[in-house]
Design a protein around this motif. Structure first.
Motif, PDB file in Angstrom:
ATOM      1  N   ILE A 254       0.808  -1.208   0.000  1.00 38.85           N
ATOM      2  CA  ILE A 254       0.000   0.000   0.000  1.00 38.85           C
ATOM      3  C   ILE A 254       0.848   1.268   0.000  1.00 38.85           C
ATOM      4  CG2 ILE A 254      -0.246   0.087   2.527  1.00 38.85           C
ATOM      5  CD1 ILE A 254      -3.177   1.020   1.976  1.00 38.85           C
ATOM      6  N   GLU A 255       1.956   1.261   0.706  1.00 39.50           N
ATOM      7  CA  GLU A 255       2.822   2.437   0.739  1.00 39.50           C
ATOM      8  C   GLU A 255       3.407   2.712  -0.641  1.00 39.50           C
ATOM      9  OE1 GLU A 255       3.337   4.533   3.224  1.00 39.50           O
ATOM     10  OE2 GLU A 255       1.941   3.438   4.512  1.00 39.50           O
ATOM     11  N   VAL A 256       3.820   1.646  -1.315  1.00 38.81           N
ATOM     12  CA  VAL A 256       4.401   1.808  -2.659  1.00 38.81           C
ATOM     13  C   VAL A 256       3.356   2.362  -3.626  1.00 38.81           C
ATOM     14  CG1 VAL A 256       5.475   0.599  -4.597  1.00 38.81           C
ATOM     15  CG2 VAL A 256       6.053  -0.044  -2.245  1.00 38.81           C
ATOM     16  N   ARG A 257       2.138   1.827  -3.535  1.00 33.83           N
ATOM     17  CA  ARG A 257       1.092   2.276  -4.453  1.00 33.83           C
ATOM     18  C   ARG A 257       0.683   3.718  -4.177  1.00 33.83           C
ATOM     19  NH1 ARG A 257       0.282   2.198  -8.129  1.00 33.83           N
ATOM     20  NH2 ARG A 257      -1.967   2.024  -8.436  1.00 33.83           N
ATOM     21  N   ILE A 258       0.696   4.137  -2.940  1.00 34.38           N
ATOM     22  CA  ILE A 258       0.379   5.535  -2.622  1.00 34.38           C
ATOM     23  C   ILE A 258       1.428   6.462  -3.220  1.00 34.38           C
ATOM     24  CG2 ILE A 258       0.269   7.218  -0.742  1.00 34.38           C
ATOM     25  CD1 ILE A 258      -1.202   5.155   0.919  1.00 34.38           C
ATOM     26  N   ASN A 259       2.709   6.082  -3.092  1.00 33.40           N
ATOM     27  CA  ASN A 259       3.783   6.891  -3.665  1.00 33.40           C
ATOM     28  C   ASN A 259       3.663   6.972  -5.189  1.00 33.40           C
ATOM     29  OD1 ASN A 259       5.035   7.563  -1.218  1.00 33.40           O
ATOM     30  ND2 ASN A 259       6.176   5.638  -1.179  1.00 33.40           N
ATOM     31  N   GLN A 260       3.326   5.859  -5.819  1.00 33.96           N
ATOM     32  CA  GLN A 260       3.156   5.860  -7.276  1.00 33.96           C
ATOM     33  C   GLN A 260       1.979   6.740  -7.688  1.00 33.96           C
ATOM     34  OE1 GLN A 260       2.737   1.697  -8.194  1.00 33.96           O
ATOM     35  NE2 GLN A 260       4.942   1.305  -8.139  1.00 33.96           N
ATOM     36  N   THR A 261       0.947   6.690  -6.901  1.00 30.72           N
ATOM     37  CA  THR A 261      -0.222   7.525  -7.189  1.00 30.72           C
ATOM     38  C   THR A 261       0.121   9.003  -7.104  1.00 30.72           C
ATOM     39  OG1 THR A 261      -1.743   5.828  -6.381  1.00 30.72           O
ATOM     40  CG2 THR A 261      -2.574   8.084  -6.472  1.00 30.72           C
ATOM     41  N   LEU A 262       0.870   9.373  -6.090  1.00 41.00           N
ATOM     42  CA  LEU A 262       1.263  10.776  -5.937  1.00 41.00           C
ATOM     43  C   LEU A 262       2.186  11.225  -7.057  1.00 41.00           C
ATOM     44  CD1 LEU A 262       1.810  10.878  -2.066  1.00 41.00           C
ATOM     45  CD2 LEU A 262      -0.101  11.853  -3.355  1.00 41.00           C
ATOM     46  N   GLU A 263       3.042  10.331  -7.523  1.00 39.97           N
ATOM     47  CA  GLU A 263       3.902  10.654  -8.663  1.00 39.97           C
ATOM     48  C   GLU A 263       3.067  10.878  -9.918  1.00 39.97           C
ATOM     49  OE1 GLU A 263       6.690   7.496  -8.964  1.00 39.97           O
ATOM     50  OE2 GLU A 263       7.789   8.029  -7.132  1.00 39.97           O
ATOM     51  N   LYS A 264       2.032  10.084 -10.082  1.00 41.77           N
ATOM     52  CA  LYS A 264       1.146  10.249 -11.244  1.00 41.77           C
ATOM     53  C   LYS A 264       0.421  11.591 -11.170  1.00 41.77           C
ATOM     54  CE  LYS A 264      -0.969   8.722 -14.936  1.00 41.77           C
ATOM     55  NZ  LYS A 264      -0.251   8.445 -16.203  1.00 41.77           N
ATOM     56  N   ILE A 265      -0.027  11.940  -9.976  1.00 43.25           N
ATOM     57  CA  ILE A 265      -0.719  13.227  -9.802  1.00 43.25           C
ATOM     58  C   ILE A 265       0.216  14.378 -10.139  1.00 43.25           C
ATOM     59  CG2 ILE A 265      -1.747  14.762  -8.082  1.00 43.25           C
ATOM     60  CD1 ILE A 265      -2.819  12.265  -6.670  1.00 43.25           C
ATOM     61  N   THR A 266       1.475  14.268  -9.707  1.00 41.45           N
ATOM     62  CA  THR A 266       2.458  15.322  -9.975  1.00 41.45           C
ATOM     63  C   THR A 266       2.744  15.422 -11.470  1.00 41.45           C
ATOM     64  OG1 THR A 266       3.456  14.905  -7.811  1.00 41.45           O
ATOM     65  CG2 THR A 266       4.751  16.171  -9.398  1.00 41.45           C
ATOM     66  N   ALA A 267       2.802  14.263 -12.144  1.00 46.10           N
ATOM     67  CA  ALA A 267       3.123  14.255 -13.573  1.00 46.10           C
ATOM     68  C   ALA A 267       2.010  14.873 -14.409  1.00 46.10           C
ATOM     69  CB  ALA A 267       3.396  12.824 -14.031  1.00 46.10           C
ATOM     70  N   GLU A 268       0.782  14.667 -13.995  1.00 47.83           N
ATOM     71  CA  GLU A 268      -0.349  15.213 -14.745  1.00 47.83           C
ATOM     72  C   GLU A 268      -0.639  16.635 -14.264  1.00 47.83           C
ATOM     73  OE1 GLU A 268      -2.003  14.069 -17.231  1.00 47.83           O
ATOM     74  OE2 GLU A 268      -1.296  11.990 -17.349  1.00 47.83           O
ATOM     75  N   ALA A 269       0.146  17.563 -14.776  1.00 49.45           N
ATOM     76  CA  ALA A 269       0.062  18.939 -14.281  1.00 49.45           C
ATOM     77  C   ALA A 269      -1.264  19.603 -14.620  1.00 49.45           C
ATOM     78  CB  ALA A 269       1.215  19.754 -14.870  1.00 49.45           C
ATOM     79  N   GLN A 270      -1.895  19.193 -15.726  1.00 46.10           N
ATOM     80  CA  GLN A 270      -3.151  19.825 -16.125  1.00 46.10           C
ATOM     81  C   GLN A 270      -4.354  19.310 -15.346  1.00 46.10           C
ATOM     82  OE1 GLN A 270      -2.548  18.950 -20.415  1.00 46.10           O
ATOM     83  NE2 GLN A 270      -2.960  21.121 -20.737  1.00 46.10           N
ATOM     84  N   VAL A 271      -4.151  18.223 -14.606  1.00 44.22           N
ATOM     85  CA  VAL A 271      -5.239  17.663 -13.798  1.00 44.22           C
ATOM     86  C   VAL A 271      -5.229  18.352 -12.438  1.00 44.22           C
ATOM     87  CG1 VAL A 271      -6.174  15.601 -12.714  1.00 44.22           C
ATOM     88  CG2 VAL A 271      -5.148  15.452 -14.982  1.00 44.22           C
ATOM     89  N   ALA A 290       0.869  13.535   0.590  1.00 45.51           N
ATOM     90  CA  ALA A 290       0.675  14.619  -0.375  1.00 45.51           C
ATOM     91  C   ALA A 290       1.102  15.964   0.200  1.00 45.51           C
ATOM     92  CB  ALA A 290      -0.794  14.662  -0.806  1.00 45.51           C
ATOM     93  N   ILE A 291       0.857  16.155   1.488  1.00 45.75           N
ATOM     94  CA  ILE A 291       1.306  17.387   2.147  1.00 45.75           C
ATOM     95  C   ILE A 291       2.822  17.482   2.127  1.00 45.75           C
ATOM     96  CG2 ILE A 291       1.386  18.588   4.372  1.00 45.75           C
ATOM     97  CD1 ILE A 291      -1.419  17.443   4.919  1.00 45.75           C
ATOM     98  N   GLU A 292       3.481  16.360   2.339  1.00 47.19           N
ATOM     99  CA  GLU A 292       4.946  16.346   2.297  1.00 47.19           C
ATOM    100  C   GLU A 292       5.466  16.699   0.910  1.00 47.19           C
ATOM    101  OE1 GLU A 292       6.063  12.470   3.540  1.00 47.19           O
ATOM    102  OE2 GLU A 292       5.384  12.722   5.623  1.00 47.19           O
ATOM    103  N   ARG A 293       4.742  16.284  -0.118  1.00 46.37           N
ATOM    104  CA  ARG A 293       5.159  16.559  -1.501  1.00 46.37           C
ATOM    105  C   ARG A 293       4.644  17.911  -2.006  1.00 46.37           C
ATOM    106  NH1 ARG A 293       6.305  11.795  -4.930  1.00 46.37           N
ATOM    107  NH2 ARG A 293       6.574   9.976  -3.585  1.00 46.37           N
ATOM    108  N   LYS A 294       3.926  18.642  -1.164  1.00 42.83           N
ATOM    109  CA  LYS A 294       3.396  19.966  -1.493  1.00 42.83           C
ATOM    110  C   LYS A 294       2.478  19.911  -2.716  1.00 42.83           C
ATOM    111  CE  LYS A 294       7.374  22.389   0.468  1.00 42.83           C
ATOM    112  NZ  LYS A 294       8.467  23.350   0.226  1.00 42.83           N
ATOM    113  N   ILE A 295       1.619  18.925  -2.726  1.00 40.11           N
ATOM    114  CA  ILE A 295       0.639  18.778  -3.799  1.00 40.11           C
ATOM    115  C   ILE A 295      -0.632  19.508  -3.406  1.00 40.11           C
ATOM    116  CG2 ILE A 295      -0.815  17.140  -5.062  1.00 40.11           C
ATOM    117  CD1 ILE A 295       1.424  15.097  -4.792  1.00 40.11           C
ATOM    118  N   SER A 296      -1.088  20.371  -4.288  1.00 41.99           N
ATOM    119  CA  SER A 296      -2.310  21.150  -4.027  1.00 41.99           C
ATOM    120  C   SER A 296      -3.274  20.969  -5.199  1.00 41.99           C
ATOM    121  CB  SER A 296      -1.975  22.629  -3.844  1.00 41.99           C
ATOM    122  OG  SER A 296      -3.140  23.380  -3.606  1.00 41.99           O
TER     123      SER A 296
END
Length: 928
Positions: A254-271, A290-296
């Motif tokens: 689950i930890e690995v999949r959460i990290n991969q998900t956050l990377e996908k969110i970061t990559a899709e800048a238009q989303v 996500a807070i640690e990665r500063k994703i908004s």
């Protein structure tokens, strides 16, 4: 942190709070006796502890991760049952309950279900197999729960065996509405069909079409995502990515999949918008990272976690962006609030979760309220000890406001409705039965009553629909920071039936407008006047914008196709946002070209009047007499005037009368004019012809009145047939892109061509005759000018044909007007202007003597030429001529002409020639 360390070191004696299951009673979380037992399934702990990735032995594991919000849900069930027991609803019949902790695991829920199905009052806790369970008496009569859809699906399949009623307070999977597969399942919340529909509606209304989706790898997650994908497609919303997380925290990936998900969110800048169908503990871990990665981003919360205090109180949660969620419609829960106020007085002997909570609160008594939830979560992962009941009560009393802060009102209200529904169904069932006896009724009998029961919460009435759902609607909530704390604010209500959002005040409307300011699109929005063009992407939301072509328009943003204007009545330029009504055009009177043409026509009429006056005043002059006399001149002048006047019917708004009159008037009047010219040509040629054969032919042919009437009559017949069989009519020409041309449709192109062709034939005959007489006396030579007039006519109408067939628009009638004017002016100028010139400017030559002298000179020249030509004649020709004059030979009327001897007899002598020329000139003058 120091206080936390003190709290940890304070407890030195360690005991298990989640005891191992040695007997079935050890597995029960909360129990209370009663005449009718109600089962309960709640995920009080978020996971099961296991030392291995996969279980090696079939045993129920220990649970960890105490969930305060779910613990409060168990208290809500207890409180609701106590409310019924303390009321007069059941008249002395007491409801009991057995509540089990599923630990967020389907296997634990199924184990609890086996106990629900076990035979009542059986010491061995066995589930007896029977072919017919109609008279089977299980341990409980109904089950409330579970919360999570995957658990409810598994439990419902087992309860279906005995048709035991199952009323869920939170399971929203759409599949559970299928009464064929889940006949005993009911719920007090709407189906995910409505939630996903509301989500898609909100996304579309906010102007977003490029979003992400995160869900869990279980029945609930997959079903919710599939349902949402269908609703999103209906609202033209594209899902850029779909991330699926393991369903259980016990999964090591689950930890690995959460990290991969956050990377996908970061990559899709238009989303910038992400829909989240996750459990609370998934969202907690996801947001923390996500807070640690500063994703908004904008997070669309499902009803599963939209009001979860555990997530709302995550430190720095405001840095995640905005959270917009859907929560179950809340009702009156004030009695539950009062219940929590007195919770310290509640006995916890048969309430293991309450006992555990007391121990956890005691462990965290030095922690501030803001960190208390995290402290309890940390402690609940291990084992604790506790001293005395008195201390427990004191800690609970101090923390009861903390409990209310963790309450999710929508879920509490839903649980109350579930208990009230069962209570009212039992009341209806027990009206004719003694329900204090355990065998008063079977679960399937309760199910039949429950499906049709109408119950109340004290204010409103409810009933289940045909799918077993209670469609109470949703509250749209927004997470807002107030006084440094994140709070859940109701922004609107969603009406399931009308599919609309109902805002309550201006503040919420402003919040909706703020959401629209955030962009989440794959492509730039196409403005009105443009349409979307696919770029080869698999998503319809990724496109480029192109302008609408001519006669197409788009009046909204992001339109898939431009709309076609009604070509008959409307038009649109390139990149138009609307259709414009076509202007109706015709050659109007105020048009500059029309004014010029009318001026020329009036000028022509003025010339006709002037010529008529001149000829009238000089009626007895040779020039006028040589023109055929006043009658012929007047007829021709009237024809010219009518031709000029006919041009007026080509101008102005076309009417049926004008369309029928203009061509007929022109055709008949011009034919009459040409017929008169034809007689003049014949007369001139006859008067000055020295060819005996031609002279005889012309004398037979020359009948002025019959010629004119016959030629004109043929044209009248042609025009009459035209008007009768295919008359010209008014027609709207819509072939031009921007205007409607109101024009006269000629009715029959054949008739129109026949009319013009007939005039052309007559004009050609005139031209031939006039051409033969082109060498007549100069001052009175009409034939030469007639030849020029006919040439002008031919040139004008030959030019007219290609110009007319290739001209479009309102100036098409002007082409015919111009040709008519050219033809008219050409004939008028060539026939009458030279004569007017002689009358006005050469009056000396316009006398009888001058005219006779001119004819004499011409005749003398002609006779000399004729004499010379006869010198070469042989005797046979002479004999033939003399023979024809013998008394015994009969001659025709045409041959018995006093012109003939002078023309035919040879005169070789000078004296004879002069005599013949004088005689001839007298005859020519009298003839002309």
């Amino acid at each position: 942190m120091a206080l936390f360390i003190i709290a940890v070191t304070f407890f030195v004696i360690i005991l298990d709070t989640s005891q191992s299951c040695h007997t079935p009673d050890d597995f029960v979380a909360i129990t209370s006796p009663g005449h009718i037992m109600i089962g309960g399934l709640f995920a009080i702990h978020e996971k099961m502890l296991s030392s291995d990735d996969h279980p090696r032995r079939p045993q129920i594991q220990k649970c960890a991760g105490f969930e305060i919000s779910v613990f409060l849900q168990t208290l809500a069930m207890i409180h609701s049952i106590e409310m019924i027991n303390n009321s007069t609803l059941l008249s002395g019949v007491k409801l009991g309950y057995e509540i089990y902790d599923t630990c967020t695991e389907v296997t634990a829920a199924m184990a609890a279900t086996l106990r629900f199905l076990s035979k009542f009052n059986c010491s061995r806790e066995t589930v007896v197999f029977q072919c017919d369970y109609s008279s089977y008496m299980p341990r409980v009569k109904a089950v409330i729960g579970a919360g999570y859809s995957e658990t409810s699906i598994a439990v419902s399949r087992m309860l279906n065996l005995q048709l035991m009623p199952q009323v869920s307070y939170e399971s929203t999977a759409e599949i559970l509405s299928d009464k064929i597969r889940f006949p005993s399942f009911l719920r007090t919340v709407p189906s995910d069909f409505y939630q996903t529909k509301a989500m898609a509606h909100l996304i579309r209304q906010s102007g977003w079409n490029w979003i992400g989706a995160i869900t869990t790898d279980d029945d609930y997650g997959r079903l919710a995502l599939n349902t949402f994908a269908i609703q999103a497609a209906k609202n033209n919303v594209c899902i850029a990515f779909k991330e699926v997380l393991p369903a259980f925290l016990s999964d090591n990936t689950i930890e690995v999949r959460i990290n991969q998900t956050l990377e996908k969110i970061t990559a899709e800048a238009q989303v910038n918008v992400i829909v989240v169908f996750l459990r609370k503990f998934h969202v907690f871990n996801l947001f923390t990272k996500a807070i640690e990665r500063k994703i908004s981003k904008i997070w669309i919360a499902s009803d599963n976690w939209s009001t979860a205090t555990k997530i709302i109180t995550i430190p720095n949660v405001k840095k995640l962006g905005k959270v917009v969620g859907f929560a179950f419609r809340r009702g009156n829960t004030s009695s539950f609030h009062s219940f929590l106020q007195t919770l310290h007085m509640y006995a916890n002997d048969n309430n293991k979760p309450l006992h555990e909570f007391a121990m956890l609160v005691s462990a965290c008594k030095y922690i501030k309220d803001g960190d208390l939830s995290q402290c309890i979560s940390n402690y609940s992962q291990a084992t604790l000890t506790y001293d005395t009941t008195k201390t427990i009560e004191n800690h609970l009393f101090k923390r009861n406001d903390f409990l209310w802060h963790y309450t999710e009102p929508g879920l509490i209200y839903s649980i109350q409705l579930a208990v009230f529904a069962l209570g009212h169904a039992i009341r209806d069932l027990c009206q004719a039965r003694d329900c204090k006896k355990p065998n008063a009724f079977q679960p399937w009998e309760l199910l039949a009553v429950l499906k049709n029961v109408t119950f109340t919460d004290g204010r409103n009435s409810f009933h289940f629909d045909a799918h077993g759902d209670l469609n109470t609607g949703y509250d749209v909530v927004l997470w807002k920071e107030t006084n440094g704390l994140m709070t859940v604010t109701k922004m609107a209500e969603y009406d399931l039936q009308r599919d609309v959002f109902i805002t309550t005040n201006q503040e919420t409307k402003r919040e909706f407008r703020k959401l629209k300011q955030i962009l989440s699109k794959c492509s730039k929005e196409c403005s009105p006047g443009q349409m979307k063009k696919a770029t080869g992407s698999q998503h319809s939301c990724c496109y480029e914008c192109v302008s609408c072509p001519e006669n197409h328009y788009s009046n909204e943003t992001d339109m898939d196709h431009c709309l076609l204007c009604n070509n008959e009545t409307h038009w649109a330029p390139v990149r138009s946002t609307t259709c414009f009504e076509k202007e109706v055009e015709y050659l109007d009177w105020d048009d500059s070209l029309a004014l010029l043409l009318i001026a020329l026509s009036l000028l022509g009429i003025a010339f006709v009047l002037a010529i008529g006056i001149i000829f009238t005043r000089n009626l007895k002059t040779p020039v006028v007499k040589s023109s055929g006399g006043l009658v012929v001149c007047y007829v021709m002048l009237i024809c010219h005037a009518l031709n000029f006047a006919s041009t007026g019917f080509f101008i102005g708004e076309p009417q049926d009368f004008a369309c029928k009159t203009r061509q007929t008037l022109f055709g008949v009047s011009f034919t009459l004019c040409v017929s008169c010219i034809l007689t003049k040509s014949l007369k001139i040629l006859l008067a000055f012809s020295f060819d005996p054969k031609l002279t005889m032919f012309l004398k037979c042919l020359y009948r002025p009145v019959p010629i004119v009437l016959t030629c004109t009559g043929i044209q009248v017949v042609i025009c009459t047939l035209w008007l009768v069989l295919a008359a010209p009519t008014v027609e709207e020409n819509i072939s031009l892109p921007r205007v409607i041309i109101l024009e006269c449709e000629e009715g029959s192109a054949l008739a129109f061509g026949t009319m013009l062709g007939y005039i052309t034939v007559l004009a050609f005959i005139c031209f031939v005759f006039a051409f033969k007489g082109r060498k007549l006396p100069e001052n009175y030579n009409e034939a030469k000018f007639l030849t020029f007039g006919m040439l002008i006519y031919f040139i004008a109408w030959i030019t007219f044909i290609p110009v007319y067939t290739t001209t479009f628009g309102k100036y098409l009638p002007a082409v015919e007007i111009i040709v008519i004017l050219i033809s008219n002016y050409g004939i008028l100028c060539c026939i009458f202007f030279p004569k007017c010139y002689i009358i006005l400017c050469k009056q000396k030559t316009n006398t009888k003597s001058a005219f006779l002298q001119m004819v004499y000179n011409y005749s003398a020249h002609s006779v000399d030429s004729l004499a010379l030509s006869h010198v070469s004649l042989d005797s046979t020709s002479y004999d033939t001529a003399t023979t024809n004059q013998r008394p015994g030979n009969k001659m025709t009327a045409c041959q018995n002409d006093n012109h003939l001897p002078a023309q035919v007899l040879p005169h070789t002598g000078t004296a004879k020639t002069i005599k013949a020329s004088k005689t001839l000139s007298q005859k020519r003058s009298s003839s002309i």
